[in-house]
Design a protein around this motif. Structure first.
Motif, PDB file in Angstrom:
ATOM      1  N   PRO A  78     -34.798  -5.286  44.332  1.00  0.00           N
ATOM      2  CA  PRO A  78     -34.286  -4.123  44.608  1.00  0.00           C
ATOM      3  C   PRO A  78     -35.406  -3.159  45.078  1.00  0.00           C
ATOM      4  CG  PRO A  78     -35.352  -4.591  42.454  1.00  0.00           C
ATOM      5  CD  PRO A  78     -35.144  -5.767  43.219  1.00  0.00           C
ATOM      6  N   GLU A  79     -36.206  -3.678  45.858  1.00  0.00           N
ATOM      7  CA  GLU A  79     -37.204  -2.840  46.734  1.00  0.00           C
ATOM      8  C   GLU A  79     -36.672  -1.623  47.345  1.00  0.00           C
ATOM      9  OE1 GLU A  79     -39.944  -5.189  49.236  1.00  0.00           O
ATOM     10  OE2 GLU A  79     -40.234  -6.645  47.625  1.00  0.00           O
ATOM     11  N   PRO A  80     -37.324  -0.549  47.446  1.00  0.00           N
ATOM     12  CA  PRO A  80     -36.936   0.523  48.179  1.00  0.00           C
ATOM     13  C   PRO A  80     -36.515   0.471  49.455  1.00  0.00           C
ATOM     14  CG  PRO A  80     -38.690   1.236  46.647  1.00  0.00           C
ATOM     15  CD  PRO A  80     -38.635  -0.487  46.723  1.00  0.00           C
ATOM     16  N   HIS A  81     -37.401  -0.288  50.372  1.00  0.00           N
ATOM     17  CA  HIS A  81     -37.379  -0.350  51.857  1.00  0.00           C
ATOM     18  C   HIS A  81     -35.819  -1.053  52.059  1.00  0.00           C
ATOM     19  CE1 HIS A  81     -38.265  -4.477  51.104  1.00  0.00           C
ATOM     20  NE2 HIS A  81     -38.028  -4.862  52.651  1.00  0.00           N
ATOM     21  N   LEU A  82     -35.483  -1.990  51.057  1.00  0.00           N
ATOM     22  CA  LEU A  82     -34.105  -2.508  51.434  1.00  0.00           C
ATOM     23  C   LEU A  82     -32.980  -1.525  50.992  1.00  0.00           C
ATOM     24  CD1 LEU A  82     -32.643  -5.293  52.251  1.00  0.00           C
ATOM     25  CD2 LEU A  82     -32.936  -6.065  49.799  1.00  0.00           C
ATOM     26  N   GLN A  83     -33.014  -0.860  49.928  1.00  0.00           N
ATOM     27  CA  GLN A  83     -32.100   0.044  49.509  1.00  0.00           C
ATOM     28  C   GLN A  83     -31.995   1.016  50.433  1.00  0.00           C
ATOM     29  OE1 GLN A  83     -30.404  -0.513  46.779  1.00  0.00           O
ATOM     30  NE2 GLN A  83     -31.651  -2.173  45.842  1.00  0.00           N
ATOM     31  N   ALA A  84     -32.973   1.574  50.989  1.00  0.00           N
ATOM     32  CA  ALA A  84     -32.829   2.488  52.160  1.00  0.00           C
ATOM     33  C   ALA A  84     -32.236   1.999  53.298  1.00  0.00           C
ATOM     34  CB  ALA A  84     -34.120   2.951  52.544  1.00  0.00           C
ATOM     35  N   TYR A  85     -32.604   0.761  53.774  1.00  0.00           N
ATOM     36  CA  TYR A  85     -31.860   0.314  54.811  1.00  0.00           C
ATOM     37  C   TYR A  85     -30.261   0.038  54.765  1.00  0.00           C
ATOM     38  CZ  TYR A  85     -29.984  -3.787  57.678  1.00  0.00           C
ATOM     39  OH  TYR A  85     -29.558  -4.337  58.805  1.00  0.00           O
ATOM     40  N   ALA A  86     -29.867  -0.336  53.263  1.00  0.00           N
ATOM     41  CA  ALA A  86     -28.576  -0.444  53.113  1.00  0.00           C
ATOM     42  C   ALA A  86     -27.854   0.907  52.980  1.00  0.00           C
ATOM     43  CB  ALA A  86     -28.283  -1.261  51.907  1.00  0.00           C
ATOM     44  N   LYS A  87     -28.628   1.814  52.733  1.00  0.00           N
ATOM     45  CA  LYS A  87     -27.881   3.400  52.507  1.00  0.00           C
ATOM     46  C   LYS A  87     -27.896   4.132  53.880  1.00  0.00           C
ATOM     47  CE  LYS A  87     -28.799   7.786  50.356  1.00  0.00           C
ATOM     48  NZ  LYS A  87     -29.656   8.656  49.370  1.00  0.00           N
ATOM     49  N   GLU A  88     -28.742   3.689  54.639  1.00  0.00           N
ATOM     50  CA  GLU A  88     -28.932   4.147  56.326  1.00  0.00           C
ATOM     51  C   GLU A  88     -27.754   3.642  56.980  1.00  0.00           C
ATOM     52  OE1 GLU A  88     -30.516   5.830  59.916  1.00  0.00           O
ATOM     53  OE2 GLU A  88     -30.834   6.362  58.099  1.00  0.00           O
ATOM     54  N   LEU A  89     -27.518   2.407  56.835  1.00  0.00           N
ATOM     55  CA  LEU A  89     -26.577   1.483  57.711  1.00  0.00           C
ATOM     56  C   LEU A  89     -25.152   1.687  57.130  1.00  0.00           C
ATOM     57  CD1 LEU A  89     -25.970  -0.116  60.386  1.00  0.00           C
ATOM     58  CD2 LEU A  89     -26.720  -2.098  58.940  1.00  0.00           C
ATOM     59  N   LEU A  90     -24.923   1.651  55.973  1.00  0.00           N
ATOM     60  CA  LEU A  90     -23.705   1.800  55.317  1.00  0.00           C
ATOM     61  C   LEU A  90     -23.078   3.261  55.113  1.00  0.00           C
ATOM     62  CD1 LEU A  90     -23.890  -0.795  52.603  1.00  0.00           C
ATOM     63  CD2 LEU A  90     -23.043  -1.344  54.740  1.00  0.00           C
ATOM     64  N   PHE A  91     -23.861   4.263  55.259  1.00  0.00           N
ATOM     65  CA  PHE A  91     -23.405   5.407  55.069  1.00  0.00           C
ATOM     66  C   PHE A  91     -23.550   6.376  56.243  1.00  0.00           C
ATOM     67  CE2 PHE A  91     -23.896   3.963  50.708  1.00  0.00           C
ATOM     68  CZ  PHE A  91     -22.661   3.690  50.176  1.00  0.00           C
ATOM     69  N   LYS A  92     -24.998   6.554  56.645  1.00  0.00           N
ATOM     70  CA  LYS A  92     -25.474   7.654  57.805  1.00  0.00           C
ATOM     71  C   LYS A  92     -24.711   7.090  58.914  1.00  0.00           C
ATOM     72  CE  LYS A  92     -29.210  10.035  60.056  1.00  0.00           C
ATOM     73  NZ  LYS A  92     -30.512  10.231  59.822  1.00  0.00           N
ATOM     74  N   GLN A  93     -25.094   5.829  59.356  1.00  0.00           N
ATOM     75  CA  GLN A  93     -24.555   5.161  60.668  1.00  0.00           C
ATOM     76  C   GLN A  93     -23.048   4.957  60.616  1.00  0.00           C
ATOM     77  OE1 GLN A  93     -26.528   5.110  63.241  1.00  0.00           O
ATOM     78  NE2 GLN A  93     -28.377   5.895  62.034  1.00  0.00           N
ATOM     79  N   THR A  94     -22.368   5.218  59.754  1.00  0.00           N
ATOM     80  CA  THR A  94     -20.872   4.842  59.768  1.00  0.00           C
ATOM     81  C   THR A  94     -20.159   6.459  59.735  1.00  0.00           C
ATOM     82  OG1 THR A  94     -20.872   4.183  57.484  1.00  0.00           O
ATOM     83  CG2 THR A  94     -20.949   2.388  59.094  1.00  0.00           C
ATOM     84  N   GLY A  95     -20.005   6.558  58.313  1.00  0.00           N
ATOM     85  CA  GLY A  95     -19.266   7.896  58.036  1.00  0.00           C
ATOM     86  C   GLY A  95     -19.858   9.278  58.378  1.00  0.00           C
ATOM     87  N   THR A  96     -21.332   9.430  58.373  1.00  0.00           N
ATOM     88  CA  THR A  96     -21.948  10.604  58.755  1.00  0.00           C
ATOM     89  C   THR A  96     -21.742  10.619  60.273  1.00  0.00           C
ATOM     90  OG1 THR A  96     -23.206  10.493  56.831  1.00  0.00           O
ATOM     91  CG2 THR A  96     -23.775  11.938  58.627  1.00  0.00           C
ATOM     92  N   ARG A  97     -22.002   9.413  60.732  1.00  0.00           N
ATOM     93  CA  ARG A  97     -22.292   9.402  62.281  1.00  0.00           C
ATOM     94  C   ARG A  97     -20.602   9.936  62.901  1.00  0.00           C
ATOM     95  NH1 ARG A  97     -25.594   5.062  65.763  1.00  0.00           N
ATOM     96  NH2 ARG A  97     -25.206   5.879  67.840  1.00  0.00           N
ATOM     97  N   TYR A  98     -19.636   9.289  62.296  1.00  0.00           N
ATOM     98  CA  TYR A  98     -18.508   9.607  62.894  1.00  0.00           C
ATOM     99  C   TYR A  98     -17.978  11.482  62.639  1.00  0.00           C
ATOM    100  CZ  TYR A  98     -13.546   9.735  63.376  1.00  0.00           C
ATOM    101  OH  TYR A  98     -12.301  10.147  63.566  1.00  0.00           O
ATOM    102  N   ALA A  99     -18.200  11.650  61.288  1.00  0.00           N
ATOM    103  CA  ALA A  99     -17.632  13.121  60.868  1.00  0.00           C
ATOM    104  C   ALA A  99     -18.709  14.067  61.279  1.00  0.00           C
ATOM    105  CB  ALA A  99     -17.778  12.942  59.483  1.00  0.00           C
ATOM    106  N   ASN A 100     -20.017  13.984  61.568  1.00  0.00           N
ATOM    107  CA  ASN A 100     -20.895  14.790  61.720  1.00  0.00           C
ATOM    108  C   ASN A 100     -21.976  14.338  62.518  1.00  0.00           C
ATOM    109  OD1 ASN A 100     -22.021  17.360  61.503  1.00  0.00           O
ATOM    110  ND2 ASN A 100     -23.353  17.036  59.773  1.00  0.00           N
ATOM    111  N   ALA A 101     -21.609  13.689  64.029  1.00  0.00           N
ATOM    112  CA  ALA A 101     -22.533  13.097  64.670  1.00  0.00           C
ATOM    113  C   ALA A 101     -23.625  14.087  65.213  1.00  0.00           C
ATOM    114  CB  ALA A 101     -21.726  12.648  65.974  1.00  0.00           C
ATOM    115  N   TRP A 102     -24.757  13.567  65.377  1.00  0.00           N
ATOM    116  CA  TRP A 102     -25.906  14.234  65.576  1.00  0.00           C
ATOM    117  C   TRP A 102     -26.483  14.227  66.902  1.00  0.00           C
ATOM    118  CZ3 TRP A 102     -25.543  10.237  61.999  1.00  0.00           C
ATOM    119  CH2 TRP A 102     -26.165   9.488  62.326  1.00  0.00           C
ATOM    120  N   HIS A 103     -25.616  13.482  67.900  1.00  0.00           N
ATOM    121  CA  HIS A 103     -25.879  13.403  69.243  1.00  0.00           C
ATOM    122  C   HIS A 103     -24.710  12.891  70.051  1.00  0.00           C
ATOM    123  CE1 HIS A 103     -26.036   9.203  68.125  1.00  0.00           C
ATOM    124  NE2 HIS A 103     -27.372   9.059  67.990  1.00  0.00           N
ATOM    125  N   HIS A 104     -24.787  12.764  71.269  1.00  0.00           N
ATOM    126  CA  HIS A 104     -23.669  12.416  72.272  1.00  0.00           C
ATOM    127  C   HIS A 104     -22.395  13.372  72.043  1.00  0.00           C
ATOM    128  CE1 HIS A 104     -25.747   8.923  73.478  1.00  0.00           C
ATOM    129  NE2 HIS A 104     -25.567   8.294  72.004  1.00  0.00           N
TER     130      HIS A 104
END
Length: 576
Positions: free
Chosen positions: A241-267
């Motif tokens: 349960p190390e924080p860096h692993l949790q942060a990695y999973a959160k970044e990839l599973l949420f920000k880089q999928t749903g957030t990137r689609y609905a509220n893209a920050w580039h392109h």
């Protein structure tokens, strides 16, 4: 057994020769260049880190976790390297194999839906579209994703139109799951169920899969596909349960999928952006749209399920990507094989039309003239080629080399036009595409590679600092780090530049006589002795500097908290 008619034998022989030429053109240049930005170097960096450290679960970009894409594609590249043992060869192999698999799936799908003759048109129709060949010769995730989505479509077509075939359905769901953990949109083939349900609702008596327990295979097969990567990740999260692993999973599973689609920050692109992409990158296939659209409409009105499913699915994918504010041209590539299958039955008739033949022949002619003009400019050092060479710091002697390749392609294409003429305009398109990708792989890309891959610049760095020196990097790009041997020390990629300077100062202080820093010019710290800063060169439209360890005032960095001229914003906007 009935003997094969002589005419059919000749047709099979010529088609086999054509397929061999297509494969050779896609193979051309394999192993003759290094990874080029924007995407290739970061994937190879992550794959190389896996091989060297034995840590395959979490991909790294230098010292940082790379949380923008799942690890699946990097696994494939790393596994390919383990088999082949050469990065410049192995990093392109996954895209090549994915392209060949996509061509075979397109052929087999068309053969099952129509016949072998139509299948031949589907294969060559897909191959001649520019974007397909371009992605087949680049080491990006998208060609592997296309292979997975096409495999899923192949399974769905076998089940929904030619079935029931429950194992094909399970394979389709598994491929969609594996595609999802390769790039988040891999689930899109399952949208084909929507036009199929609409068609079955209008035609309840039609033959095909009905109510059955077999439909329950969809979810577990899909989850099994996602478990290729999500399974190990979930286990790691539960055990560590190390924080860096949790942060990695959160970044990839949420920000880089749903957030990137609905509220893209580039392109960011307008709603109609993909129409422009299809009109240009899908040439010459897009030239046939005025004939294809009415014909497709008529067949859909006749409720032909083959067209309803293929075209309905492609339309849903187009709407899905158009709804997101963030758009890139490669996103809609998975549509192309399905559209090639839908267009194939119409191509024999279209190619009998004089107007279509003229249009295709004109395409080859204009392509030949354009490359001749650019090649002539490259030989004489003027015009568009010269301006771009200056912008990318390409040595003048490289331009004539590229120019001769372009002129050779243009002359050969003109010869095809003269020999094949109007009667065989379709064959002229296919052969000119074979020549195009052969020239691209054997000539253009190897000539530009030292500049595109930054290998020439990093060779200069090694020569300047000497074999016993150590190199650190601040505000670097992936291709620069990839081209260091042994790999340089970095202080983070996405970290604020100020924090990178703090760590760099501590690293340099430990051995200032042997340690150097490779720095983006816009990120150079005011704590450096400017008289000792070395302008080492340019690559990928960025200017780079070398700083000897003795020229950095570490106490100044500590006091100013690493404030740099231009700041982080200048660094972010200077990317390739």
């Amino acid at each position: 057994m009935h003997p094969t008619p002589p005419r059919a034998s000749r047709t099979n022989l010529w088609f086999a020769i054509l397929i061999a030429l297509i494969v050779i053109s896609l193979l051309a240049g394999l192993g003759m260049r290094s990874p080029n930005p924007p995407d290739e170097p970061r994937f190879v960096l992550a794959a190389r880190h896996m091989v060297e450290t034995g840590q395959w679960l979490l991909p790294h970009r230098g010292s940082e976790l790379y949380a923008e894409k799942p690890a699946t594609f990097m696994w494939i590249q790393a596994a390919t390297y383990k088999v082949i043992g050469d990065w410049n060869l192995s990093f392109l192999v996954p895209s090549l194999l994915a392209a060949l698999l996509t061509l075979w799936l397109t052929w087999d799908m068309s053969r099952r839906l129509w016949n072998r003759q139509i299948a031949r048109y589907a294969v060559v129709g897909l191959f001649v579209c520019i974007q397909f060949g371009l992605m087949a010769k680049r080491a990006q995730i998208d060609m592997v994703l296309v292979a997975m989505t096409t495999l899923a479509l192949w399974g769905l077509v076998r089940h929904l139109l030619l079935g029931p075939n429950w194992w094909a359905l399970a394979l389709a769901a598994f491929a969609a799951g594996a595609g999802t953990v390769t790039k988040g949109v891999g689930f899109l083939p399952l949208l084909m169920l929507l036009p199929w349900l609409a068609w079955r609702w209008r035609h309840p008596q039609a033959v095909g899969p009905g109510r059955s327990w077999g439909w329950w295979l969809l979810l577990p097969a899909f989850l099994a596909g996602t478990a290729i990567w999500l399974g190990p990740l979930v286990i790691a999260l539960l055990q560590n349960p190390e924080p860096h692993l949790q942060a990695y999973a959160k970044e990839l599973l949420f920000k880089q999928t749903g957030t990137r689609y609905a509220n893209a920050w580039h392109h960011h692109q307008p709603l109609w952006y993909y129409l422009q992409v299809m009109a240009t990158l899908w040439l010459p296939g897009s030239l046939l749209v005025p004939w294809l659209l009415p014909a497709w409409w008529r067949r859909c009105r006749r409720a032909d399920p083959r067209y309803i499913l293929l075209l309905g699915w492609a339309l849903l994918v187009l709407l899905f990507f158009s709804a997101s504010p963030g758009k890139r041209e490669v996103y809609i590539l998975p549509m192309l094989p399905a559209l090639a299958v839908a267009a194939a039955p119409l191509l024999p008739g279209l190619l009998r039309r004089t107007s279509v033949r003229w249009l295709l022949l004109l395409y080859v002619l204009l392509l030949a003239i354009a490359t001749l003009v650019v090649g002539y400019g490259a030989l004489h050092g003027d015009g568009w080629a010269q301006r771009n060479a200056i912008k990318r710091a390409i040595d003048p002697w490289v331009l004539p080399q590229i120019g001769w390749w372009l002129i050779g392609f243009g002359a050969a294409s003109l010869l095809l036009v003269a020999v094949l003429r109007l009667r065989r305009a379709g064959l002229a398109v296919v052969l000119s595409t074979v020549l195009l990708w052969s020239m691209y792989g054997l000539g253009a890309m190897p000539a530009l590679d030292p500049y595109s891959s930054a290998s020439l610049l990093m060779d200069k760095v090694r020569e300047r600092i000497g074999p016993d020196a150590q190199l650190g990097m601040v505000a670097w790009r992936e291709q620069n780090l990839l081209q260091t041997h042994p790999q340089a020390t970095d202080f983070g990629f996405k970290r604020p530049v100020a924090e990178q300077w703090e760590d760099a100062a501590r690293w340099v202080t430990a051995d200032p006589q042997r340690r150097w820093l490779f720095v983006l010019d816009k990120a150079m710290t005011p704590c450096a002795d400017r008289s000792q800063v070395i302008d080492i060169g340019s690559a990928n439209r960025n200017n780079w500097q070398l700083l000897p360890g003795t020229a950095l005032h570490a106490d100044c960095v500590a006091k100013t908290h690493g404030v740099v001229v231009g700041g982080d914003e200048a660094v972010e906007n200077s990317g390739d």
